[in-house]
Design a protein around this motif. Sequence first.
Motif, PDB file in Angstrom:
ATOM      1  N   LYS A  80      16.960  51.285 -21.790  1.00  0.00           N
ATOM      2  CA  LYS A  80      18.093  51.948 -21.233  1.00  0.00           C
ATOM      3  C   LYS A  80      17.515  53.111 -20.638  1.00  0.00           C
ATOM      4  CE  LYS A  80      21.814  50.232 -22.986  1.00  0.00           C
ATOM      5  NZ  LYS A  80      22.666  49.563 -22.300  1.00  0.00           N
ATOM      6  N   LEU A  81      18.006  53.809 -19.627  1.00  0.00           N
ATOM      7  CA  LEU A  81      17.317  55.176 -19.072  1.00  0.00           C
ATOM      8  C   LEU A  81      16.940  56.078 -19.911  1.00  0.00           C
ATOM      9  CD1 LEU A  81      19.453  55.400 -15.734  1.00  0.00           C
ATOM     10  CD2 LEU A  81      16.905  54.878 -15.790  1.00  0.00           C
ATOM     11  N   ALA A  82      17.941  56.114 -20.995  1.00  0.00           N
ATOM     12  CA  ALA A  82      17.292  57.357 -21.930  1.00  0.00           C
ATOM     13  C   ALA A  82      15.982  56.965 -22.579  1.00  0.00           C
ATOM     14  CB  ALA A  82      18.460  57.518 -22.815  1.00  0.00           C
ATOM     15  N   GLU A  83      15.688  55.797 -22.811  1.00  0.00           N
ATOM     16  CA  GLU A  83      14.415  55.442 -23.123  1.00  0.00           C
ATOM     17  C   GLU A  83      13.211  55.864 -22.294  1.00  0.00           C
ATOM     18  OE1 GLU A  83      14.547  51.377 -24.638  1.00  0.00           O
ATOM     19  OE2 GLU A  83      16.441  51.688 -25.654  1.00  0.00           O
ATOM     20  N   ALA A  84      13.600  55.947 -21.104  1.00  0.00           N
ATOM     21  CA  ALA A  84      12.709  56.179 -19.903  1.00  0.00           C
ATOM     22  C   ALA A  84      12.573  57.556 -19.639  1.00  0.00           C
ATOM     23  CB  ALA A  84      13.013  55.393 -18.334  1.00  0.00           C
ATOM     24  N   GLY A  85      13.261  58.448 -20.533  1.00  0.00           N
ATOM     25  CA  GLY A  85      13.237  59.894 -20.371  1.00  0.00           C
ATOM     26  C   GLY A  85      14.448  60.431 -19.548  1.00  0.00           C
ATOM     27  N   VAL A  86      15.444  59.536 -19.139  1.00  0.00           N
ATOM     28  CA  VAL A  86      16.582  60.119 -18.215  1.00  0.00           C
ATOM     29  C   VAL A  86      17.757  60.343 -19.362  1.00  0.00           C
ATOM     30  CG1 VAL A  86      17.908  59.768 -16.487  1.00  0.00           C
ATOM     31  CG2 VAL A  86      15.708  58.881 -16.487  1.00  0.00           C
ATOM     32  N   ASP A  87      18.229  61.452 -19.556  1.00  0.00           N
ATOM     33  CA  ASP A  87      19.304  61.990 -20.488  1.00  0.00           C
ATOM     34  C   ASP A  87      20.520  61.745 -19.749  1.00  0.00           C
ATOM     35  OD1 ASP A  87      17.383  62.101 -22.600  1.00  0.00           O
ATOM     36  OD2 ASP A  87      17.205  64.213 -21.846  1.00  0.00           O
ATOM     37  N   ALA A  88      20.762  62.244 -18.437  1.00  0.00           N
ATOM     38  CA  ALA A  88      22.092  62.124 -17.656  1.00  0.00           C
ATOM     39  C   ALA A  88      21.761  61.570 -16.335  1.00  0.00           C
ATOM     40  CB  ALA A  88      22.448  63.526 -17.671  1.00  0.00           C
ATOM     41  N   PHE A  89      22.552  60.638 -15.713  1.00  0.00           N
ATOM     42  CA  PHE A  89      22.438  60.214 -14.580  1.00  0.00           C
ATOM     43  C   PHE A  89      23.839  59.632 -13.996  1.00  0.00           C
ATOM     44  CE2 PHE A  89      22.771  56.371 -17.158  1.00  0.00           C
ATOM     45  CZ  PHE A  89      23.302  55.554 -16.481  1.00  0.00           C
ATOM     46  N   GLN A  90      24.030  59.630 -12.857  1.00  0.00           N
ATOM     47  CA  GLN A  90      25.246  59.205 -12.170  1.00  0.00           C
ATOM     48  C   GLN A  90      25.079  58.106 -11.589  1.00  0.00           C
ATOM     49  OE1 GLN A  90      28.105  60.678 -12.431  1.00  0.00           O
ATOM     50  NE2 GLN A  90      26.974  62.379 -13.719  1.00  0.00           N
ATOM     51  N   PRO A  91      25.888  56.893 -11.967  1.00  0.00           N
ATOM     52  CA  PRO A  91      25.703  55.430 -11.436  1.00  0.00           C
ATOM     53  C   PRO A  91      25.934  55.317  -9.698  1.00  0.00           C
ATOM     54  CG  PRO A  91      26.756  55.369 -13.416  1.00  0.00           C
ATOM     55  CD  PRO A  91      26.513  56.807 -13.274  1.00  0.00           C
ATOM     56  N   GLU A  92      26.968  56.253  -9.481  1.00  0.00           N
ATOM     57  CA  GLU A  92      27.355  56.649  -8.056  1.00  0.00           C
ATOM     58  C   GLU A  92      26.248  57.085  -7.211  1.00  0.00           C
ATOM     59  OE1 GLU A  92      28.873  58.535 -10.615  1.00  0.00           O
ATOM     60  OE2 GLU A  92      30.317  57.320 -11.066  1.00  0.00           O
ATOM     61  N   GLU A  93      25.206  58.044  -7.825  1.00  0.00           N
ATOM     62  CA  GLU A  93      24.258  58.438  -7.136  1.00  0.00           C
ATOM     63  C   GLU A  93      23.068  57.449  -6.824  1.00  0.00           C
ATOM     64  OE1 GLU A  93      20.774  61.637  -7.335  1.00  0.00           O
ATOM     65  OE2 GLU A  93      22.293  61.516  -9.093  1.00  0.00           O
ATOM     66  N   LEU A  94      22.937  56.671  -7.760  1.00  0.00           N
ATOM     67  CA  LEU A  94      22.036  55.640  -7.573  1.00  0.00           C
ATOM     68  C   LEU A  94      22.413  54.464  -6.561  1.00  0.00           C
ATOM     69  CD1 LEU A  94      21.047  55.058 -11.497  1.00  0.00           C
ATOM     70  CD2 LEU A  94      19.671  56.376  -9.658  1.00  0.00           C
ATOM     71  N   THR A  95      23.674  54.388  -6.645  1.00  0.00           N
ATOM     72  CA  THR A  95      24.316  53.107  -5.665  1.00  0.00           C
ATOM     73  C   THR A  95      24.157  53.818  -4.440  1.00  0.00           C
ATOM     74  OG1 THR A  95      25.852  52.540  -7.528  1.00  0.00           O
ATOM     75  CG2 THR A  95      26.371  51.851  -5.067  1.00  0.00           C
ATOM     76  N   THR A  96      24.409  55.102  -4.292  1.00  0.00           N
ATOM     77  CA  THR A  96      24.371  55.731  -2.698  1.00  0.00           C
ATOM     78  C   THR A  96      22.867  55.609  -2.428  1.00  0.00           C
ATOM     79  OG1 THR A  96      26.175  57.357  -3.165  1.00  0.00           O
ATOM     80  CG2 THR A  96      24.512  57.609  -1.358  1.00  0.00           C
ATOM     81  N   LEU A  97      21.748  56.024  -3.230  1.00  0.00           N
ATOM     82  CA  LEU A  97      20.497  55.516  -2.847  1.00  0.00           C
ATOM     83  C   LEU A  97      20.174  54.131  -2.635  1.00  0.00           C
ATOM     84  CD1 LEU A  97      18.523  58.020  -5.407  1.00  0.00           C
ATOM     85  CD2 LEU A  97      18.530  58.184  -2.945  1.00  0.00           C
ATOM     86  N   ALA A  98      20.665  53.417  -3.370  1.00  0.00           N
ATOM     87  CA  ALA A  98      20.281  51.855  -3.074  1.00  0.00           C
ATOM     88  C   ALA A  98      20.829  51.256  -1.780  1.00  0.00           C
ATOM     89  CB  ALA A  98      21.045  51.085  -4.356  1.00  0.00           C
ATOM     90  N   PHE A  99      22.114  51.836  -1.465  1.00  0.00           N
ATOM     91  CA  PHE A  99      22.549  51.656  -0.121  1.00  0.00           C
ATOM     92  C   PHE A  99      22.309  52.702   0.925  1.00  0.00           C
ATOM     93  CE2 PHE A  99      24.755  48.908  -3.065  1.00  0.00           C
ATOM     94  CZ  PHE A  99      24.849  47.834  -2.464  1.00  0.00           C
ATOM     95  N   SER A 100      21.173  53.292   1.029  1.00  0.00           N
ATOM     96  CA  SER A 100      20.953  54.495   1.805  1.00  0.00           C
ATOM     97  C   SER A 100      20.822  54.291   3.263  1.00  0.00           C
ATOM     98  CB  SER A 100      20.065  55.316   1.365  1.00  0.00           C
ATOM     99  OG  SER A 100      18.684  54.647   1.187  1.00  0.00           O
ATOM    100  N   HIS A 101      20.527  52.991   3.519  1.00  0.00           N
ATOM    101  CA  HIS A 101      19.991  52.476   4.824  1.00  0.00           C
ATOM    102  C   HIS A 101      21.321  51.719   5.651  1.00  0.00           C
ATOM    103  CE1 HIS A 101      16.037  53.772   4.270  1.00  0.00           C
ATOM    104  NE2 HIS A 101      15.866  53.030   3.147  1.00  0.00           N
ATOM    105  N   GLY A 102      22.682  52.003   5.200  1.00  0.00           N
ATOM    106  CA  GLY A 102      23.641  51.469   5.692  1.00  0.00           C
ATOM    107  C   GLY A 102      23.901  49.514   5.194  1.00  0.00           C
ATOM    108  N   GLU A 103      23.230  49.174   4.441  1.00  0.00           N
ATOM    109  CA  GLU A 103      23.254  47.853   4.137  1.00  0.00           C
ATOM    110  C   GLU A 103      24.893  47.770   3.481  1.00  0.00           C
ATOM    111  OE1 GLU A 103      19.241  49.009   2.645  1.00  0.00           O
ATOM    112  OE2 GLU A 103      21.242  50.093   2.548  1.00  0.00           O
ATOM    113  N   GLU A 104      25.362  46.558   3.658  1.00  0.00           N
ATOM    114  CA  GLU A 104      26.700  45.926   3.190  1.00  0.00           C
ATOM    115  C   GLU A 104      26.164  45.175   1.759  1.00  0.00           C
ATOM    116  OE1 GLU A 104      28.989  43.632   5.874  1.00  0.00           O
ATOM    117  OE2 GLU A 104      28.437  45.133   7.710  1.00  0.00           O
TER     118      GLU A 104
END
Length: 125
Positions: A80-104
Amino acid sequence: EAGSRSVPGDDALAHPLTIRYQIPHGAALALIMPAWSRIMSLRVPDKFMEFAHNVWDADTAEAGVQKLSRFLKQLGLPMKLAEAGVDAFQPEELTTLAFSHGEEFLGGGLEKVLKPDAESIYQLL
C-alpha cells in the motif's frame, strides 16, 4: 489510436509513483502489480486464471493475485502507498501523470489500460 504500447500498462502506471513520491521503480511495480492484476483480470479472466494456475497453483484469478501479494510482501516490498511512506494521495493526480503525454491508453500487450482503469488501479493503493 494514440497510446503507449512500448511500455507495458503496469510499468507505465508505476512511473508516476516514482516521479511524484520518489518510490524506487521496483517497489512501485510491487505496489501496482496486484492492483493492476485485479482490475485487468475482470477484462481478460482467462489469462489471469492461466497465470494463477501456472504460476501459483491457484484455483481462481483472485487467489493468484493474493498469492502474488503475499510473495511480494514476504520480500519486504510495500503493498500500500502508506507502507511506502505516502499518507495521502489523489488517484486522479496519478492518472493525469500517467497520461501526461496525451496517450489514449497505456500498454496494450495483454490489455489496454484506459484512464478510468488507471484511476481504479490507483484507488486500490
